[in-house]
Design a protein around this motif. Structure first.
Motif, PDB file in Angstrom:
ATOM      1  N   TRP A  39      -4.529 -22.656 -94.912  1.00  0.00           N
ATOM      2  CA  TRP A  39      -4.155 -23.060 -93.557  1.00  0.00           C
ATOM      3  C   TRP A  39      -5.232 -22.723 -92.544  1.00  0.00           C
ATOM      4  O   TRP A  39      -5.387 -23.417 -91.541  1.00  0.00           O
ATOM      5  N   ILE A  40      -5.982 -21.667 -92.782  1.00  0.00           N
ATOM      6  CA  ILE A  40      -7.091 -21.337 -91.884  1.00  0.00           C
ATOM      7  C   ILE A  40      -8.145 -22.444 -91.924  1.00  0.00           C
ATOM      8  O   ILE A  40      -8.794 -22.741 -90.922  1.00  0.00           O
ATOM      9  N   ALA A  41      -8.314 -23.060 -93.082  1.00  0.00           N
ATOM     10  CA  ALA A  41      -9.261 -24.163 -93.198  1.00  0.00           C
ATOM     11  C   ALA A  41      -8.857 -25.311 -92.273  1.00  0.00           C
ATOM     12  O   ALA A  41      -9.712 -25.957 -91.649  1.00  0.00           O
ATOM     13  N   ILE A  42      -7.561 -25.572 -92.161  1.00  0.00           N
ATOM     14  CA  ILE A  42      -7.085 -26.617 -91.258  1.00  0.00           C
ATOM     15  C   ILE A  42      -7.397 -26.255 -89.812  1.00  0.00           C
ATOM     16  O   ILE A  42      -7.851 -27.096 -89.019  1.00  0.00           O
ATOM     17  N   VAL A  43      -7.189 -24.984 -89.460  1.00  0.00           N
ATOM     18  CA  VAL A  43      -7.500 -24.522 -88.103  1.00  0.00           C
ATOM     19  C   VAL A  43      -8.994 -24.692 -87.816  1.00  0.00           C
ATOM     20  O   VAL A  43      -9.394 -25.197 -86.757  1.00  0.00           O
ATOM     21  N   GLY A  44      -9.833 -24.286 -88.767  1.00  0.00           N
ATOM     22  CA  GLY A  44     -11.276 -24.428 -88.597  1.00  0.00           C
ATOM     23  C   GLY A  44     -11.688 -25.873 -88.424  1.00  0.00           C
ATOM     24  O   GLY A  44     -12.538 -26.195 -87.586  1.00  0.00           O
ATOM     25  N   ILE A  66     -14.495 -27.009 -96.193  1.00  0.00           N
ATOM     26  CA  ILE A  66     -14.452 -27.062 -97.651  1.00  0.00           C
ATOM     27  C   ILE A  66     -15.664 -26.356 -98.239  1.00  0.00           C
ATOM     28  O   ILE A  66     -15.559 -25.578 -99.195  1.00  0.00           O
ATOM     29  N   GLY A  67     -16.841 -26.615 -97.676  1.00  0.00           N
ATOM     30  CA  GLY A  67     -18.056 -25.976 -98.182  1.00  0.00           C
ATOM     31  C   GLY A  67     -17.995 -24.465 -98.076  1.00  0.00           C
ATOM     32  O   GLY A  67     -18.356 -23.749 -99.022  1.00  0.00           O
ATOM     33  N   ALA A  68     -17.538 -23.961 -96.940  1.00  0.00           N
ATOM     34  CA  ALA A  68     -17.432 -22.512 -96.760  1.00  0.00           C
ATOM     35  C   ALA A  68     -16.392 -21.912 -97.707  1.00  0.00           C
ATOM     36  O   ALA A  68     -16.618 -20.851 -98.307  1.00  0.00           O
ATOM     37  N   THR A  69     -15.261 -22.592 -97.851  1.00  0.00           N
ATOM     38  CA  THR A  69     -14.201 -22.095 -98.729  1.00  0.00           C
ATOM     39  C   THR A  69     -14.670 -22.014-100.180  1.00  0.00           C
ATOM     40  O   THR A  69     -14.424 -21.026-100.882  1.00  0.00           O
ATOM     41  N   GLN A 123      -4.807 -24.457-103.195  1.00  0.00           N
ATOM     42  CA  GLN A 123      -5.683 -25.353-103.941  1.00  0.00           C
ATOM     43  C   GLN A 123      -5.408 -26.817-103.599  1.00  0.00           C
ATOM     44  O   GLN A 123      -6.336 -27.616-103.434  1.00  0.00           O
ATOM     45  N   ASN A 124      -4.127 -27.158-103.456  1.00  0.00           N
ATOM     46  CA  ASN A 124      -3.783 -28.539-103.114  1.00  0.00           C
ATOM     47  C   ASN A 124      -4.192 -28.886-101.689  1.00  0.00           C
ATOM     48  O   ASN A 124      -4.603 -30.016-101.408  1.00  0.00           O
ATOM     49  N   ILE A 125      -4.079 -27.908-100.781  1.00  0.00           N
ATOM     50  CA  ILE A 125      -4.508 -28.133 -99.397  1.00  0.00           C
ATOM     51  C   ILE A 125      -6.004 -28.412 -99.359  1.00  0.00           C
ATOM     52  O   ILE A 125      -6.470 -29.342 -98.689  1.00  0.00           O
ATOM     53  N   ILE A 126      -6.772 -27.608-100.096  1.00  0.00           N
ATOM     54  CA  ILE A 126      -8.226 -27.781-100.124  1.00  0.00           C
ATOM     55  C   ILE A 126      -8.599 -29.132-100.718  1.00  0.00           C
ATOM     56  O   ILE A 126      -9.487 -29.834-100.208  1.00  0.00           O
ATOM     57  N   LEU A 127      -7.921 -29.530-101.792  1.00  0.00           N
ATOM     58  CA  LEU A 127      -8.193 -30.835-102.412  1.00  0.00           C
ATOM     59  C   LEU A 127      -7.881 -31.967-101.448  1.00  0.00           C
ATOM     60  O   LEU A 127      -8.666 -32.922-101.321  1.00  0.00           O
ATOM     61  N   LEU A 128      -6.753 -31.866-100.749  1.00  0.00           N
ATOM     62  CA  LEU A 128      -6.369 -32.899 -99.789  1.00  0.00           C
ATOM     63  C   LEU A 128      -7.402 -33.009 -98.667  1.00  0.00           C
ATOM     64  O   LEU A 128      -7.812 -34.115 -98.288  1.00  0.00           O
TER      65      LEU A 128
END
Length: 210
Positions: free
Chosen positions: A178-183, A107-110, A4-9
């Motif tokens: 972490w996958i969001a960061i890769v994407g 973020i939108g996909a997540t 959740q914190n990764i997504i917010l950041l």
């Protein structure tokens, strides 16, 4: 750091990058005062997220958490005071735009997946989140939106790749953070390479050359 914190950041980073992009684009292409700079910076930063949240059927995050609007205003303010150093440089604007596009797409996909939407809908919402704010900005500046231009150098396609990576990872059971960061990195790299080598999506057969 929790997912959740990764997504917010990532979300706040995307807002800041798009606010800089929107404000600097406004300064470079139109005669605007501080109100115009701030308005276009904020619209670019939060427009895509508002569209996404409305489609998800919830109150936009911008109106639930003060950090979103403050981050957008900070980006616009920085662009206003550094405009003389940055407006004559096209590369920083393009890099800010690529960063915002990348972060917002994942973020939108997540968020769509968190709400239980299907894979295709999640990819679509990822793309909408990424290109929505910039599209509103371009309409306000009376320009053809970048995402619709034949000379956009792969704008929507990198966002689609990023959202697709997030969705594929979710289907495979991997953690979204972490996958969001890769994407986002894949999207950013693809967008920058397309700008460097002038890659474009295919045009209709018989269309005049760019």
């Amino acid at each position: 750091m929790s997912t959740q914190n990764i997504i917010l950041l990532l979300d706040l980073m995307g807002i800041f990058a798009f606010a800089l992009d929107g404000a600097l684009t406004a300064i470079r292409t139109a005669r605007v005062d501080i109100v115009g700079v701030m308005a276009l910076g904020v619209v670019t930063a939060i427009g895509g997220g508002i569209i996404r949240d409305v489609l998800l059927g919830e109150t936009p995050a911008t109106f639930q958490d003060w950090r979103y609007l403050v981050t957008a205003l900070a980006g616009g303010t920085l662009a206003f005071f550094l405009s003389s150093q940055l407006t004559h440089l096209s590369k920083p604007i393009l890099l800010f735009d690529a960063a915002g596009l990348s972060l917002f797409a994942v973020i939108g996909a997540t968020k769509a997946l968190e709400f239980g939407f299907g894979p295709l809908q999640a990819v679509l919402l990822g793309v909408i989140t990424g290109v929505g704010g910039g599209t509103i900005r371009d309409v306000l500046l009376n320009r053809i939106p970048t995402v619709l231009s034949a000379n956009s150098h792969l704008y929507a396609i990198p966002a689609m790749l990023a959202a697709g990576i997030v969705v594929a990872a979710d289907l495979a059971g991997f953690s979204a953070g972490w996958i969001a960061i890769v994407g986002a990195l894949v999207c950013f790299g693809t967008r920058v390479l397309s700008l460097r080598y002038r890659w474009n999506a295919p045009s209709p057969p018989g269309a005049p050359p760019l």
